[in-house]
Design an enzyme around this catalytic site. Structure first.
Site, PDB file in Angstrom:
ATOM      1  N   ASP A  29       0.774  -1.164  -0.100  1.00  0.00           N
ATOM      2  CA  ASP A  29       0.122   0.063  -0.043  1.00  0.00           C
ATOM      3  C   ASP A  29       0.859   1.249  -0.098  1.00  0.00           C
ATOM      4  O   ASP A  29       1.902   1.318   1.034  1.00  0.00           O
ATOM      5  CB  ASP A  29      -0.877  -0.013   1.275  1.00  0.00           C
ATOM      6  CG  ASP A  29      -1.768   1.146   1.391  1.00  0.00           C
ATOM      7  OD1 ASP A  29      -1.673   2.106   0.625  1.00  0.00           O
ATOM      8  OD2 ASP A  29      -2.796   0.975   1.912  1.00  0.00           O
ATOM      9  N   GLU A  79      29.794   8.665   5.039  1.00  0.00           N
ATOM     10  CA  GLU A  79      29.796   7.284   5.327  1.00  0.00           C
ATOM     11  C   GLU A  79      29.591   6.664   4.129  1.00  0.00           C
ATOM     12  O   GLU A  79      29.386   5.191   3.921  1.00  0.00           O
ATOM     13  CB  GLU A  79      28.798   6.304   6.344  1.00  0.00           C
ATOM     14  CG  GLU A  79      27.283   6.840   5.999  1.00  0.00           C
ATOM     15  CD  GLU A  79      26.411   6.450   7.063  1.00  0.00           C
ATOM     16  OE1 GLU A  79      26.436   5.301   7.407  1.00  0.00           O
ATOM     17  OE2 GLU A  79      25.721   7.434   7.725  1.00  0.00           O
ATOM     18  N   CYS A 111      25.528   8.327  10.722  1.00  0.00           N
ATOM     19  CA  CYS A 111      25.073   9.747  10.425  1.00  0.00           C
ATOM     20  C   CYS A 111      25.449  10.703  11.215  1.00  0.00           C
ATOM     21  O   CYS A 111      24.990  12.021  11.252  1.00  0.00           O
ATOM     22  CB  CYS A 111      23.420   9.528  10.391  1.00  0.00           C
ATOM     23  SG  CYS A 111      22.762   8.260   9.319  1.00  0.00           S
ATOM     24  N   THR A 152      13.657   3.852   2.303  1.00  0.00           N
ATOM     25  CA  THR A 152      14.215   5.104   2.791  1.00  0.00           C
ATOM     26  C   THR A 152      15.507   5.352   2.391  1.00  0.00           C
ATOM     27  O   THR A 152      16.097   6.293   3.052  1.00  0.00           O
ATOM     28  CB  THR A 152      14.268   4.676   4.452  1.00  0.00           C
ATOM     29  OG1 THR A 152      15.305   3.657   4.605  1.00  0.00           O
ATOM     30  CG2 THR A 152      13.196   4.008   4.894  1.00  0.00           C
ATOM     31  N   HIS A 233      17.915  14.158  13.224  1.00  0.00           N
ATOM     32  CA  HIS A 233      18.157  13.019  12.099  1.00  0.00           C
ATOM     33  C   HIS A 233      17.011  12.424  11.613  1.00  0.00           C
ATOM     34  O   HIS A 233      16.416  11.810  12.619  1.00  0.00           O
ATOM     35  CB  HIS A 233      19.305  12.363  12.763  1.00  0.00           C
ATOM     36  CG  HIS A 233      19.524  11.024  11.944  1.00  0.00           C
ATOM     37  ND1 HIS A 233      20.189  11.373  10.533  1.00  0.00           N
ATOM     38  CD2 HIS A 233      19.508   9.823  11.955  1.00  0.00           C
ATOM     39  CE1 HIS A 233      20.005  10.027   9.945  1.00  0.00           C
ATOM     40  NE2 HIS A 233      19.862   9.307  10.829  1.00  0.00           N
ATOM     41  N   LYS A 242       7.549   9.435  16.421  1.00  0.00           N
ATOM     42  CA  LYS A 242       7.933   8.456  17.402  1.00  0.00           C
ATOM     43  C   LYS A 242       8.655   9.077  18.361  1.00  0.00           C
ATOM     44  O   LYS A 242       8.496   8.737  19.854  1.00  0.00           O
ATOM     45  CB  LYS A 242       8.624   7.401  16.916  1.00  0.00           C
ATOM     46  CG  LYS A 242       7.634   6.531  15.901  1.00  0.00           C
ATOM     47  CD  LYS A 242       8.627   5.514  15.224  1.00  0.00           C
ATOM     48  CE  LYS A 242       7.906   4.908  14.412  1.00  0.00           C
ATOM     49  NZ  LYS A 242       6.943   3.813  14.637  1.00  0.00           N
ATOM     50  N   ASN A 277      16.843   9.343   3.255  1.00  0.00           N
ATOM     51  CA  ASN A 277      17.898   9.549   4.127  1.00  0.00           C
ATOM     52  C   ASN A 277      18.992  10.146   3.296  1.00  0.00           C
ATOM     53  O   ASN A 277      19.361   9.520   2.287  1.00  0.00           O
ATOM     54  CB  ASN A 277      17.982   8.330   4.700  1.00  0.00           C
ATOM     55  CG  ASN A 277      18.696   8.329   5.968  1.00  0.00           C
ATOM     56  OD1 ASN A 277      19.294   9.353   6.439  1.00  0.00           O
ATOM     57  ND2 ASN A 277      18.821   7.266   6.686  1.00  0.00           N
ATOM     58  N   SER A 310      24.179   5.771  13.905  1.00  0.00           N
ATOM     59  CA  SER A 310      23.981   4.263  14.253  1.00  0.00           C
ATOM     60  C   SER A 310      25.570   3.921  14.914  1.00  0.00           C
ATOM     61  O   SER A 310      26.313   4.172  14.379  1.00  0.00           O
ATOM     62  CB  SER A 310      23.546   3.412  13.158  1.00  0.00           C
ATOM     63  OG  SER A 310      22.256   3.641  12.939  1.00  0.00           O
TER      64      SER A 310
HETATM   65  N1  COA Z   1      -0.990   3.025   5.764  1.00  0.00           N
HETATM   66  C1  COA Z   1      -0.285   3.639   6.851  1.00  0.00           C
HETATM   67  N2  COA Z   1       0.663   3.077   7.614  1.00  0.00           N
HETATM   68  C2  COA Z   1       0.988   1.904   7.321  1.00  0.00           C
HETATM   69  C3  COA Z   1       0.617   0.956   6.387  1.00  0.00           C
HETATM   70  C4  COA Z   1      -0.674   1.698   5.472  1.00  0.00           C
HETATM   71  N3  COA Z   1      -1.084   0.866   4.607  1.00  0.00           N
HETATM   72  N4  COA Z   1       1.116  -0.045   6.292  1.00  0.00           N
HETATM   73  C5  COA Z   1       2.142  -0.037   7.309  1.00  0.00           C
HETATM   74  N5  COA Z   1       2.134   1.533   7.962  1.00  0.00           N
HETATM   75  C6  COA Z   1       2.843   1.837   9.029  1.00  0.00           C
HETATM   76  C7  COA Z   1       3.269   0.656  10.035  1.00  0.00           C
HETATM   77  O1  COA Z   1       2.111   0.754  11.099  1.00  0.00           O
HETATM   78  C8  COA Z   1       4.416   1.181  10.736  1.00  0.00           C
HETATM   79  O2  COA Z   1       4.163   2.361  11.481  1.00  0.00           O
HETATM   80  P1  COA Z   1       4.484   2.066  13.224  1.00  0.00           P
HETATM   81  O3  COA Z   1       5.875   2.158  13.298  1.00  0.00           O
HETATM   82  O4  COA Z   1       3.860   3.492  13.861  1.00  0.00           O
HETATM   83  O5  COA Z   1       3.883   0.838  13.553  1.00  0.00           O
HETATM   84  C9  COA Z   1       5.097   1.762   9.480  1.00  0.00           C
HETATM   85  O6  COA Z   1       4.090   1.888   8.324  1.00  0.00           O
HETATM   86  C10 COA Z   1       6.402   1.136   9.177  1.00  0.00           C
HETATM   87  O7  COA Z   1       5.623  -0.347   8.659  1.00  0.00           O
HETATM   88  P2  COA Z   1       6.819  -1.513   9.234  1.00  0.00           P
HETATM   89  O8  COA Z   1       5.914  -2.938   8.855  1.00  0.00           O
HETATM   90  O9  COA Z   1       7.261  -1.440  10.586  1.00  0.00           O
HETATM   91  O10 COA Z   1       7.737  -1.513   8.131  1.00  0.00           O
HETATM   92  P3  COA Z   1       8.909  -2.196   7.768  1.00  0.00           P
HETATM   93  O11 COA Z   1       9.172  -3.462   8.591  1.00  0.00           O
HETATM   94  O12 COA Z   1       8.953  -2.464   6.297  1.00  0.00           O
HETATM   95  O13 COA Z   1      10.202  -1.227   8.209  1.00  0.00           O
HETATM   96  C11 COA Z   1      11.746   0.619   8.923  1.00  0.00           C
HETATM   97  C12 COA Z   1      10.341   0.050   8.485  1.00  0.00           C
HETATM   98  C13 COA Z   1      11.814   1.919   9.057  1.00  0.00           C
HETATM   99  C14 COA Z   1      12.220  -0.368  10.192  1.00  0.00           C
HETATM  100  C15 COA Z   1      12.575   0.116   7.573  1.00  0.00           C
HETATM  101  O14 COA Z   1      12.215   0.894   6.524  1.00  0.00           O
HETATM  102  C16 COA Z   1      14.025   0.535   7.986  1.00  0.00           C
HETATM  103  O15 COA Z   1      14.867  -0.610   8.418  1.00  0.00           O
HETATM  104  N6  COA Z   1      14.472   1.677   7.380  1.00  0.00           N
HETATM  105  C17 COA Z   1      15.971   1.717   7.733  1.00  0.00           C
HETATM  106  C18 COA Z   1      16.102   2.630   9.097  1.00  0.00           C
HETATM  107  C19 COA Z   1      17.471   3.272   9.393  1.00  0.00           C
HETATM  108  O16 COA Z   1      17.969   3.861   8.540  1.00  0.00           O
HETATM  109  N7  COA Z   1      18.007   3.069  10.445  1.00  0.00           N
HETATM  110  C20 COA Z   1      19.465   3.706  10.738  1.00  0.00           C
HETATM  111  C21 COA Z   1      19.619   4.990  10.945  1.00  0.00           C
HETATM  112  S1  COA Z   1      18.754   5.705  12.219  1.00  0.00           S
END
Ligand code: COA
Length: 389
Positions: A29, A79, A111, A152, A233, A242, A277, A310
């Site tokens: 979605d 990085e 970062c 991302t 960040h 969050k 990002n 990180s």
């Molecule tokens: N409509 C609205 N929101 C939706 C949705 C929809 N149809 N489907 C899912 N979502 C929401 C989820 O509920 C979740 O929100 P929440 O965190 O409030 O619960 C969010 O979208 C993300 O969904 P999730 O299933 O957790 O996504 P994911 O498992 O695919 O991964 C990350 C999300 C952020 C963990 C992933 O993108 C990631 O690892 N990114 C890199 C992060 C990073 O770089 N970190 C290091 C530097 S700080």
């Protein structure tokens, strides 16, 4: 004496992928990316763009406007280094024709390193009033195709000039810091793509934010309501929401209304939603967006800044916006840069991100894509060849 950020110049690649298109191919979605992550587009660096060209392109307006004579250091935070030995800063030193006495080095801590550069620069300028430091933060965020981190991804650069009596932001002396040896996100030397445990990384980020806030609060004697605006960040922009919830639960911050949250936070998300990002540049891209897009007069506002890298190192710090700051901004140029980007289709995106740099030491001339004045023209005998168009 006030010391801080005198100029902010933002640059991103001229290409992007709309995340709705990625969502369609990945059969998710589109609201998961748009609402759940808070991201709309990801910037895609073409094969003749890297952190050196993005950094030089970001820094060029500063060098042209303010000159190079007072520069003592060029600090390059990234990085996505292009060489294990030679600093990306050295290539930029050459491209920008910086003076021989200006030292150039590269800094790395995921970062966070742009903030390390900023603290080093402020300390240098405080000890050497009248001198200046040029900082570049630039990165290309890349994860495996079809991994949770893919939506991302992003790319971009921010260049900052740091000096005494800065025109934009005078930094406060207090910091709240946190460091812990964790494996939430990393990229071994043999990989082009980063590895990340996303949910764990998010938890570590949020915990670090609270710990840093408590130390900053204790060091400064300030409370949350002394910070009129907040920039963080942004691995994905929804992380700020969050963060506010965590600060509410664990550090006594109020639960802001949607209007209050928008007033304090949302202008700083405008560019990151469009680029994805940008790692070391991310916080400073957010700060640039706040300065550029907020219609209110920010003069005198104290901005709270949260930097996270990180691995992990984090810091809460702050600065006060200087009167007359608008005259030192490049808001229109930044808006134009984002607006004039070219949209890629999914296959073009995949073709670009799966392309590898040559490794055989041969002679290569790279196809010319749209870039700023500086581009990576090719490779010759294992050396990168840059040119100014
Ligand atoms: N409509 C609205 N929101 C939706 C949705 C929809 N149809 N489907 C899912 N979502 C929401 C989820 O509920 C979740 O929100 P929440 O965190 O409030 O619960 C969010 O979208 C993300 O969904 P999730 O299933 O957790 O996504 P994911 O498992 O695919 O991964 C990350 C999300 C952020 C963990 C992933 O993108 C990631 O690892 N990114 C890199 C992060 C990073 O770089 N970190 C290091 C530097 S700080």
């Amino acid at each position: 004496m006030k010391v801080g950020i005198d100029r902010l110049s933002f640059y991103c690649p001229a290409y992007y992928l709309d995340l709705a298109k990625l969502a369609a191919v990945r059969q998710v979605d589109p609201n998961k990316y748009r609402v759940g992550l808070g991201q709309e587009r990801m910037a895609v660096a073409p094969p003749d763009e890297d952190v050196v060209t993005m950094g030089a392109n970001a820094a060029l307006p500063i060098v042209e406007a303010d000159g190079v004579e007072d520069l003592d250091w060029l600090l390059f935070a990234t990085e996505t280094g292009v060489d294990q030995s030679k600093a990306a800063a050295m290539f930029v030193h050459g491209l920008l024709e910086l003076p021989e006495r200006c030292t150039a080095v590269e800094l790395k801590q995921a970062c966070y390193s742009g903030t390390a550069a900023l603290q080093f620069a402020c300390a240098w300028v405080a000890a050497h009033p009248g001198r200046a430091v040029l900082i570049i933060a630039a990165d290309i965020a890349r994860y495996d195709l079809r991994s949770p981190g893919e939506p991302t991804q992003g790319a971009g650069a921010v260049a900052m000039r740091v000096c005494a009596q800065p025109r934009l932001l005078a930094l406060d002396p207090w910091r709240g810091t946190y460091a812990d040896d964790v494996m939430d996100f990393w990229r071994p030397n043999y990989r082009e793509e980063a590895l990340v445990d996303g949910p764990y990384s998010t938890r570590v980020y949020l915990n670090a934010m609270v710990e840093c806030w408590k130390r900053y609060r204790d060091a400064s004697g300030l409370q949350w309501d002394h910070l009129q605006r907040l920039c963080c960040h942004l691995p994905f922009t929804r992380i700020v929401e969050k963060g506010l919830q965590q600060l509410h639960r664990q550090a006594g911050w109020p639960a802001w209304s949607a209007e209050e949250t928008a007033r304090r936070i949302s202008y700083g998300l405008a560019y990151n939603r469009q680029t994805g990002n940008t790692y070391a540049a991310s916080l400073y891209e957010s700060l640039t967006a706040l300065f550029d897009t907020c219609p209110d007069d920010l003069s005198g506002d104290r901005i709270g800044l949260f930097s996270y890298g990180s691995g992990c190192t984090a810091e809460w710090f702050s600065g006060v916006v200087q009167p007359g700051y608008r005259a030192a901004l490049w808001s229109e140029a930044h808006a134009r840069r984002l607006a004039e980007r070219v949209e890629l289709d999914y296959q073009q995106y995949e073709d670009i991100v799966t392309l590898s740099m040559p490794r055989d030491g041969g002679e290569y001339v790279f196809a010319q894509y749209r870039t700023g004045p500086f581009r990576l023209a090719g490779m010759s005998q294992h050396k990168r060849v840059y040119e100014r168009a």
